[in-house]
Design a protein around this motif. Sequence first.
Motif, PDB file in Angstrom:
ATOM      1  N   ARG A 159      79.316  55.022  30.034  1.00 34.08           N
ATOM      2  CA  ARG A 159      78.942  56.093  29.096  1.00 34.08           C
ATOM      3  C   ARG A 159      79.942  56.110  27.956  1.00 34.08           C
ATOM      4  NH1 ARG A 159      78.487  60.466  33.998  1.00 34.08           N
ATOM      5  NH2 ARG A 159      76.483  59.706  34.791  1.00 34.08           N
ATOM      6  N   LYS A 186      75.746  59.087  21.356  1.00 32.84           N
ATOM      7  CA  LYS A 186      76.130  59.205  22.755  1.00 32.84           C
ATOM      8  C   LYS A 186      75.091  58.444  23.560  1.00 32.84           C
ATOM      9  CE  LYS A 186      76.965  63.874  21.240  1.00 32.84           C
ATOM     10  NZ  LYS A 186      78.367  64.020  20.986  1.00 32.84           N
ATOM     11  N   ALA A 187      75.528  57.499  24.367  1.00 33.02           N
ATOM     12  CA  ALA A 187      74.559  56.704  25.127  1.00 33.02           C
ATOM     13  C   ALA A 187      75.233  56.094  26.352  1.00 33.02           C
ATOM     14  CB  ALA A 187      73.966  55.607  24.241  1.00 33.02           C
ATOM     15  N   VAL A 200      70.224  69.025  28.636  1.00 32.29           N
ATOM     16  CA  VAL A 200      70.180  68.614  30.043  1.00 32.29           C
ATOM     17  C   VAL A 200      69.655  67.195  30.165  1.00 32.29           C
ATOM     18  CG1 VAL A 200      70.018  70.888  31.129  1.00 32.29           C
ATOM     19  CG2 VAL A 200      67.936  69.758  30.310  1.00 32.29           C
ATOM     20  N   GLN A 240      64.717  68.697  16.939  1.00 32.44           N
ATOM     21  CA  GLN A 240      65.408  67.409  16.949  1.00 32.44           C
ATOM     22  C   GLN A 240      64.761  66.313  16.114  1.00 32.44           C
ATOM     23  OE1 GLN A 240      68.475  67.030  18.481  1.00 32.44           O
ATOM     24  NE2 GLN A 240      68.158  69.230  18.444  1.00 32.44           N
ATOM     25  N   VAL A 274      75.130  63.532  30.287  1.00 35.84           N
ATOM     26  CA  VAL A 274      74.532  64.278  29.170  1.00 35.84           C
ATOM     27  C   VAL A 274      75.619  65.103  28.487  1.00 35.84           C
ATOM     28  CG1 VAL A 274      72.843  66.012  28.511  1.00 35.84           C
ATOM     29  CG2 VAL A 274      72.312  64.392  30.314  1.00 35.84           C
TER      30      VAL A 274
HETATM   31  P1  ATP Z   1      67.928  69.268  23.589  1.00 39.34           P
HETATM   32  O1  ATP Z   1      68.561  70.514  24.061  1.00 39.34           O
HETATM   33  O2  ATP Z   1      68.293  68.947  22.192  1.00 39.34           O
HETATM   34  O3  ATP Z   1      66.462  69.219  23.830  1.00 39.34           O
HETATM   35  P2  ATP Z   1      68.079  67.298  25.681  1.00 39.34           P
HETATM   36  O4  ATP Z   1      67.990  68.150  26.897  1.00 39.34           O
HETATM   37  O5  ATP Z   1      66.836  66.608  25.256  1.00 39.34           O
HETATM   38  O6  ATP Z   1      68.658  68.101  24.461  1.00 39.34           O
HETATM   39  P3  ATP Z   1      69.305  64.745  25.395  1.00 39.34           P
HETATM   40  O7  ATP Z   1      69.069  64.710  23.924  1.00 39.34           O
HETATM   41  O8  ATP Z   1      68.489  63.845  26.239  1.00 39.34           O
HETATM   42  O9  ATP Z   1      69.236  66.234  25.913  1.00 39.34           O
HETATM   43  O10 ATP Z   1      70.843  64.431  25.726  1.00 39.34           O
HETATM   44  C1  ATP Z   1      71.917  65.062  25.065  1.00 39.34           C
HETATM   45  C2  ATP Z   1      72.894  64.013  24.577  1.00 39.34           C
HETATM   46  O11 ATP Z   1      73.479  63.368  25.700  1.00 39.34           O
HETATM   47  C3  ATP Z   1      72.238  62.918  23.736  1.00 39.34           C
HETATM   48  O12 ATP Z   1      73.105  62.598  22.672  1.00 39.34           O
HETATM   49  C4  ATP Z   1      72.093  61.754  24.714  1.00 39.34           C
HETATM   50  O13 ATP Z   1      72.122  60.507  24.038  1.00 39.34           O
HETATM   51  C5  ATP Z   1      73.322  61.950  25.578  1.00 39.34           C
HETATM   52  N1  ATP Z   1      73.114  61.403  26.940  1.00 39.34           N
HETATM   53  C6  ATP Z   1      72.091  61.620  27.765  1.00 39.34           C
HETATM   54  N2  ATP Z   1      72.249  60.966  28.935  1.00 39.34           N
HETATM   55  C7  ATP Z   1      73.433  60.301  28.823  1.00 39.34           C
HETATM   56  C8  ATP Z   1      74.161  59.432  29.681  1.00 39.34           C
HETATM   57  N3  ATP Z   1      73.736  59.143  30.897  1.00 39.34           N
HETATM   58  N4  ATP Z   1      75.343  58.935  29.222  1.00 39.34           N
HETATM   59  C9  ATP Z   1      75.789  59.243  27.989  1.00 39.34           C
HETATM   60  N5  ATP Z   1      75.161  60.047  27.128  1.00 39.34           N
HETATM   61  C10 ATP Z   1      73.993  60.579  27.545  1.00 39.34           C
END
Ligand code: ATP
Length: 418
Positions: free
Chosen positions: A15, A52-53, A116, A145, A279
Motif C-alpha cells: 500500500r 493512494k493505491a 470505507v 467524486q 483505505v
Molecule cells: P467515498 O467516501 O468518497 O465514497 P469510498 O468509500 O468510495 O470513499 P475509496 O474511494 O474506495 O472509498 O477509498 C478511499 C481511498 O483509499 C482512495 O484513495 C483509495 O484509492 C484508497 N484505498 C482503497 N483501498 C486501498 C488499499 N487497499 N490500499 C491503499 N489505498 C487504498
Amino acid sequence: MYTHVVRVNKESEYRFETGETAVTVTVRSGHAEVFGAEAAVGASYVFAPHTKAAFFTWHGAELAVVGEPESGYVAGETPMPTYANVHGALQTLRGEASTKAELTGPVVVVAGPTDVGKSSLCKILVNFAIREGAAPLFVDLDVGQGGITVPGMLGALILERPFEIETGAPDGSPPLVYFYGHASPGANAAFFERMLDKVAGEARELFALNDEVRAAGAVINTCGWIEGDGLRLLKETIAKFQADIVLVLDSDRLTQELTSTFKDTPSTTVVKLAKSGGVVTRSATFRRSARSSKMKDYFYGPHRDLAPAATTIYFRDVQIYRVGADEVAPLSALPIGVEAAAEPVVVSKVTPSNELRSCILAVSYAQSEDELLDANIAGFLHVQDVQVDKAKMMVLAPSQGELPGQFLLVSDVQWFAD
Ligand code: ATP
C-alpha cells in the motif's frame, strides 16, 4: 532517484500514498494487481501526486518502486479473499443468467459510510468480472467524486477493459452522463430521486437490448451519506434498481437498517463486508482538490494528453438553464406552522452574468426546454471569462468545433482551475 525493491508475499499487498511527486511502480516478477486490474510484468506504472493505491498479489511478487512515496508498507491482512468469494458468487449468478433469457445477472449496490472503500470495491468487482469475460454495467451515483465524468453528475457505462491502473479511470463504451449539478445528493434530493428513476430505467433498457450486459448485471457505487435523507435516497436506489445484492462496507448499523427495510423483498440480499485496512480517510480539503483534479482530467485527460480548446460562445447561440428550487418560497416567507413544500424540480433560464465565471456548463442533448430534465449530457464547458457588454463568454471545451447542443445547464460544482 530513490529506488527500492519491495517483496510482497502471497495474499498480501503493497500500500502506498504518493506525496507531492509522482511514483513509478514496476512489477519485476510474480503477479500483482491494482484494485483487481492485472499489472503487466515489466511495465512501469506512474502514479500522480496524491494517489493512494495498493499492489495486491495472490502468489507473491517483487516490485521496484522509483520515487518517494509519502507512505508505503506491505500488509499481510487484506479482505481480498472475501471479495474474491463475493465475486465467485456473482459469477455463478451471471452463469445462470447467461443461459436463461428471462434472468438478469446480479445487480449489486455497494454502500457504506464515507471512506470505507466503496469505489475501490466496485473497481475490484468490475475488474474481476472483466477478467472472466463479463461486461457489467458500472453505475456511479457518488456525485461528490466523479468516478465516470466530472463531479456533480451521475454516470453509467459498460466496461470493456479493466479500470486504468495509474488513474483509476474507467475504460469502455462512451459513458451515459446525466446532469445533477451538486456534489451532494441532499442539495436537491427531489431532483436526485428523479435522476435515480431515469438511470435505473436506462439500465433496464440496456439489459433488454444487450444480452451480454443483461447476463453480467451491474455494479452500482453510491455516496457515503447514510443519515436522514441520505439513507432514504440509498433505500430508493436499492428499490429503483431492484438490487439483488447490497454490499455494505464496515457498518453494522446500516446493514441492520437495510436488512430490516428489505426483509419482505426476498430478491434483495444485504451482506456486510469488512473494509480494507488500506483505505485512507480523506479530509474535506483533499476531497475538494480531488474534485478539482477530476475536472482537469475531463478537459486535459487523466494523462494530460488532451488539448482542450478555448472557444468563444455568443449568448445568442445558447440557452442557459439551472435546475432547482429558484421558485421555492424562502422559509422566512412562509406563515408560521406552514411547512415548506417539497422542492419542485424546475428548470429556470439564467441570464448570463459574471456569476458564470468558473462554472461548469453541461451541454445537453435536449432539443427544447421540456426535454432538459431528461436528456443526456454530451459534454462539458468551463467558463473562463464572461463579457456581458459584448454578449459573449470564453469557455474551455474538450475540442474545437460546433457545440453538440444549444441548451446548457449550470452546475453548482465549480472549478477554479490552477
Ligand atoms: P467515498 O467516501 O468518497 O465514497 P469510498 O468509500 O468510495 O470513499 P475509496 O474511494 O474506495 O472509498 O477509498 C478511499 C481511498 O483509499 C482512495 O484513495 C483509495 O484509492 C484508497 N484505498 C482503497 N483501498 C486501498 C488499499 N487497499 N490500499 C491503499 N489505498 C487504498
